[in-house]
Design a protein around this motif. Sequence first.
Motif, short mmCIF file in Angstrom:
data_model
loop_
_atom_site.label_atom_id
_atom_site.label_comp_id
_atom_site.label_asym_id
_atom_site.label_seq_id
_atom_site.Cartn_x
_atom_site.Cartn_y
_atom_site.Cartn_z
N GLN A 8 42.73 32.49 37.03
CA GLN A 8 43.49 31.33 36.59
C GLN A 8 44.02 31.51 35.17
O GLN A 8 45.17 31.13 34.86
CB GLN A 8 42.63 30.07 36.68
CG GLN A 8 43.36 28.77 36.33
CD GLN A 8 44.55 28.51 37.22
OE1 GLN A 8 44.50 28.77 38.43
NE2 GLN A 8 45.64 28.01 36.65
N ARG A 9 43.23 32.11 34.29
CA ARG A 9 43.70 32.39 32.93
C ARG A 9 44.88 33.36 32.96
O ARG A 9 45.84 33.21 32.20
CB ARG A 9 42.58 32.99 32.07
CG ARG A 9 41.51 32.00 31.64
CD ARG A 9 40.58 32.60 30.58
NE ARG A 9 41.07 32.34 29.23
CZ ARG A 9 41.45 33.27 28.37
NH1 ARG A 9 41.44 34.55 28.72
NH2 ARG A 9 41.86 32.94 27.15
N TYR A 10 44.80 34.38 33.83
CA TYR A 10 45.94 35.29 33.99
C TYR A 10 47.18 34.52 34.43
O TYR A 10 48.28 34.71 33.89
CB TYR A 10 45.62 36.37 35.03
CG TYR A 10 45.04 37.65 34.48
CD1 TYR A 10 45.52 38.25 33.32
CD2 TYR A 10 44.02 38.31 35.17
CE1 TYR A 10 45.00 39.45 32.84
CE2 TYR A 10 43.48 39.51 34.71
CZ TYR A 10 43.98 40.07 33.54
OH TYR A 10 43.46 41.25 33.07
N GLU B 180 37.09 36.90 27.42
CA GLU B 180 38.41 36.29 27.23
C GLU B 180 39.18 37.03 26.15
O GLU B 180 40.42 37.12 26.22
CB GLU B 180 38.26 34.81 26.90
CG GLU B 180 37.69 34.01 28.06
CD GLU B 180 37.61 32.53 27.80
OE1 GLU B 180 37.97 32.10 26.67
OE2 GLU B 180 37.22 31.78 28.72
N GLU B 181 38.48 37.60 25.18
CA GLU B 181 39.16 38.40 24.15
C GLU B 181 39.77 39.65 24.76
O GLU B 181 40.92 40.02 24.41
CB GLU B 181 38.17 38.79 23.05
CG GLU B 181 37.70 37.64 22.16
CD GLU B 181 36.69 36.73 22.85
OE1 GLU B 181 36.51 35.59 22.38
OE2 GLU B 181 36.09 37.16 23.88
N VAL C 26 46.83 40.87 28.11
CA VAL C 26 48.09 40.13 28.23
C VAL C 26 49.02 40.44 27.06
O VAL C 26 50.23 40.65 27.25
CB VAL C 26 47.81 38.62 28.32
CG1 VAL C 26 49.11 37.82 28.30
CG2 VAL C 26 47.03 38.30 29.60
N GLU C 27 48.47 40.46 25.86
CA GLU C 27 49.29 40.78 24.68
C GLU C 27 49.88 42.18 24.77
O GLU C 27 51.04 42.42 24.44
CB GLU C 27 48.45 40.63 23.42
CG GLU C 27 48.05 39.20 23.11
CD GLU C 27 46.93 39.10 22.08
OE1 GLU C 27 46.54 40.18 21.53
OE2 GLU C 27 46.42 38.01 21.85
N SER C 28 49.07 43.13 25.22
CA SER C 28 49.55 44.51 25.37
C SER C 28 50.65 44.59 26.40
O SER C 28 51.66 45.28 26.21
CB SER C 28 48.39 45.42 25.77
OG SER C 28 47.37 45.43 24.80
N LEU C 29 50.49 43.89 27.52
CA LEU C 29 51.51 43.89 28.56
C LEU C 29 52.80 43.26 28.07
O LEU C 29 53.90 43.76 28.34
CB LEU C 29 50.99 43.14 29.80
CG LEU C 29 51.91 43.11 31.02
CD1 LEU C 29 52.21 44.52 31.50
CD2 LEU C 29 51.29 42.29 32.14
N ALA C 30 52.69 42.18 27.30
CA ALA C 30 53.87 41.53 26.77
C ALA C 30 54.65 42.46 25.83
O ALA C 30 55.89 42.54 25.90
CB ALA C 30 53.47 40.25 26.02
N ALA D 123 33.10 32.62 41.20
CA ALA D 123 33.59 31.55 40.32
C ALA D 123 34.17 32.13 39.04
O ALA D 123 35.24 31.69 38.57
CB ALA D 123 32.46 30.57 40.02
N ARG D 124 33.48 33.10 38.45
CA ARG D 124 33.98 33.71 37.21
C ARG D 124 35.28 34.48 37.45
O ARG D 124 36.22 34.40 36.64
CB ARG D 124 32.92 34.65 36.62
CG ARG D 124 33.34 35.37 35.34
CD ARG D 124 33.77 34.38 34.26
NE ARG D 124 34.13 35.07 33.02
CZ ARG D 124 34.85 34.51 32.04
NH1 ARG D 124 35.27 33.25 32.15
NH2 ARG D 124 35.14 35.20 30.95
N ARG D 125 35.37 35.18 38.56
CA ARG D 125 36.60 35.89 38.89
C ARG D 125 37.75 34.90 39.06
O ARG D 125 38.89 35.18 38.65
CB ARG D 125 36.40 36.73 40.15
CG ARG D 125 35.55 37.98 39.93
CD ARG D 125 35.26 38.71 41.22
NE ARG D 125 34.54 39.95 41.00
CZ ARG D 125 35.10 41.13 40.73
NH1 ARG D 125 36.42 41.22 40.67
NH2 ARG D 125 34.37 42.20 40.54
#
Length: 382
Positions: A272-274, A367-368, A374-378, A265-267
């Motif tokens: 989904q957040r990704y 989540e942090e 995500v920020e680094s990838l962007a 469930a956590r995965r």
Amino acid sequence: MIPYGKQTISQGDIDAVVEALTSDFITQGPRVTAFEQAVANKVGAKYAFAANSATSSLHLACLALGLGEGKRLWTSPNTFVASANCGLYCGAEVDFVDIDPISYNLCPSALAEKLAQAEKDNTLPHVLVAVHMCGQSCDMQAIHALSKQYGFNVIEDASHAIGGKYQGEYVGNCRYSDITIFSFHPVKIVTTAEGGMSLTNNPELAKAMENLRSHGITRDTDSLEDKNQGAWYYEQQDLGFNYRMTDIQAALGTSQLSRLDEFVARRNELAQRYHEKLLSLPLKTPVVAENTLSAWHLYVIQLDNPDCRRQVFDAMRAAGVGVHVHYIPVHTQPYYRKLGFDWGQFLAAENYYHAALTLPLFVDMTEEEQDFIVESLAKVLA
């Protein structure tokens, strides 16, 4: 460095291992049997046999199915090498079936086409290893139908997929296969440090795998050739292996298994957040079929510009994000090229590989940390 995956160990896991260490049995004891029964009950299979690795379990499965010289094993090129090596261990020939570019799994249409040609050439496979890439089940109903049409056995390599579901039922119930394999490596869904398990509903396959994992030796009175000996007596009836799991590992696995649904469930929450946070970036996020619950062992994106993959990889690592690549197509490995395979033979798998980048995903990831990834990838892609 944020790793691409890692184990989640609780105090309960530690207590279970300590209890096993201080008990009368630390190997070949009751905890292995209890772990096997717990997994079988969880996924709905009749028999389960733990081993010291999923690779060992794959080998045992192939042997139980009678794979050997003059026979053929097919699998996906998009997998770890163990999914193919298990066939070579038995002296069989190995070949590959290309993947579906959406699911990353073995493509039933490509399989059907290859089987039709193999029937004409008299080169049909004896065993197919269907790999559930990243935690999502293959289309097992379609594969099962083809196995009945063409007469081959099916092994589900579900090393990524314990806790996942197909058509509303847990992966591992063997509804559409002869044997299913789970892995308990530390980066997988649940861990025994190292370990694997084979599951089946077939009593003959169960007996074969049970004997072969322990030197081919039996003490079962009903199976002995000489039934007049004392309680010390055993017989080696096959050339088996020492592939056994310890009670210490089984204790950890049983404790971990109690949180399997929580882990999956956590995965799924993190996946989904990704999905949501990566929408605006020049890449494709993974897709899960409607009738499937992925266990999300891996989260693999496809970069719109594959030519920049090396630069993106290096920059993300430099930023402290442990991205990875899963997998280099098996048929392109030097060993397999010596067997006659080469680049250009399975284009969907090769195109997938060139654009693939695995982002970190593990139960304890915050989540942090995910936002930082995500920020680094962007930034890197910009």
